[in-house]
Design a protein around this motif. Structure first.
Motif, PDB file in Angstrom:
ATOM      1  N   HIS A 100       0.836  -1.196   0.000  1.00  0.00           N
ATOM      2  CA  HIS A 100       0.000   0.000   0.000  1.00  0.00           C
ATOM      3  C   HIS A 100       0.874   1.250   0.000  1.00  0.00           C
ATOM      4  O   HIS A 100       1.780   1.378   0.827  1.00  0.00           O
ATOM      5  N   PHE A 105      -7.187   2.468   1.020  1.00  0.00           N
ATOM      6  CA  PHE A 105      -6.538   1.157   0.919  1.00  0.00           C
ATOM      7  C   PHE A 105      -7.429   0.120   0.236  1.00  0.00           C
ATOM      8  O   PHE A 105      -6.981  -0.977  -0.054  1.00  0.00           O
ATOM      9  N   TYR A 108      -7.279  -0.541  -5.557  1.00  0.00           N
ATOM     10  CA  TYR A 108      -6.058  -1.202  -6.013  1.00  0.00           C
ATOM     11  C   TYR A 108      -5.083  -0.221  -6.661  1.00  0.00           C
ATOM     12  O   TYR A 108      -3.879  -0.480  -6.744  1.00  0.00           O
ATOM     13  N   TYR A 111      -1.782   0.933  -4.756  1.00  0.00           N
ATOM     14  CA  TYR A 111      -0.821  -0.109  -4.410  1.00  0.00           C
ATOM     15  C   TYR A 111       0.262  -0.215  -5.469  1.00  0.00           C
ATOM     16  O   TYR A 111       0.046   0.138  -6.638  1.00  0.00           O
ATOM     17  N   TRP A 114       3.216  -5.139  -7.260  1.00  0.00           N
ATOM     18  CA  TRP A 114       2.328  -6.296  -7.365  1.00  0.00           C
ATOM     19  C   TRP A 114       3.115  -7.561  -7.655  1.00  0.00           C
ATOM     20  O   TRP A 114       4.051  -7.559  -8.474  1.00  0.00           O
TER      21      TRP A 114
END
Length: 124
Positions: A100, A105, A108, A111, A114
């Motif tokens: 994050h 939060f 997506y 963020y 990944w």
């Protein structure tokens, strides 16, 4: 920045349990809030869970997973987990972990870093 690798997915039957792992490399892991998302074919990426960097707070409160999924982490092992119990066919998706970066939060787009995802398939 961290690099993330998910594992632990598979094919299970409805009612079974799985524990997903997300292993991180890099020194900054313990400073990040870490989240799990999932994405089913043809659907948007969906928030599943989040845990604070110091484990003080954790969320897995969406109606779809509440009471069944739990997020945890072990900063000494640079790993975050997702324990999934009482699995249902609608839990079938690719599951991703991510770091994050700030902001809402549950979105997506807030963020980064990944992982490649791990497939979870639940048969009825």
């Amino acid at each position: 920045q961290v690099q993330l690798v998910e594992s632990g997915g598979g094919l299970v039957q409805a009612g079974d349990s799985l524990r997903l792992s997300c292993a991180a490399s890099g020194h900054a892991f313990s400073t990040y809030r870490m989240g799990w998302f999932r994405q089913a074919p043809g659907k948007e990426r969906e928030f599943v869970a989040l845990i604070w960097s110091d484990e003080s707070t954790a969320y897995a409160d969406s109606d779809s997973v509440k009471g069944r999924f739990t997020i945890s982490r072990d900063n000494a092992k640079n790993t975050v987990y997702l324990q999934m119990n009482s699995l249902k066919p609608e839990d079938t998706a690719v599951y991703y972990c991510a770091a994050h970066l700030g902001g809402n939060f549950r979105d997506y787009r807030n963020y980064g870093s990944w992982g490649q995802g791990t497939q979870v398939t639940v048969s009825s």
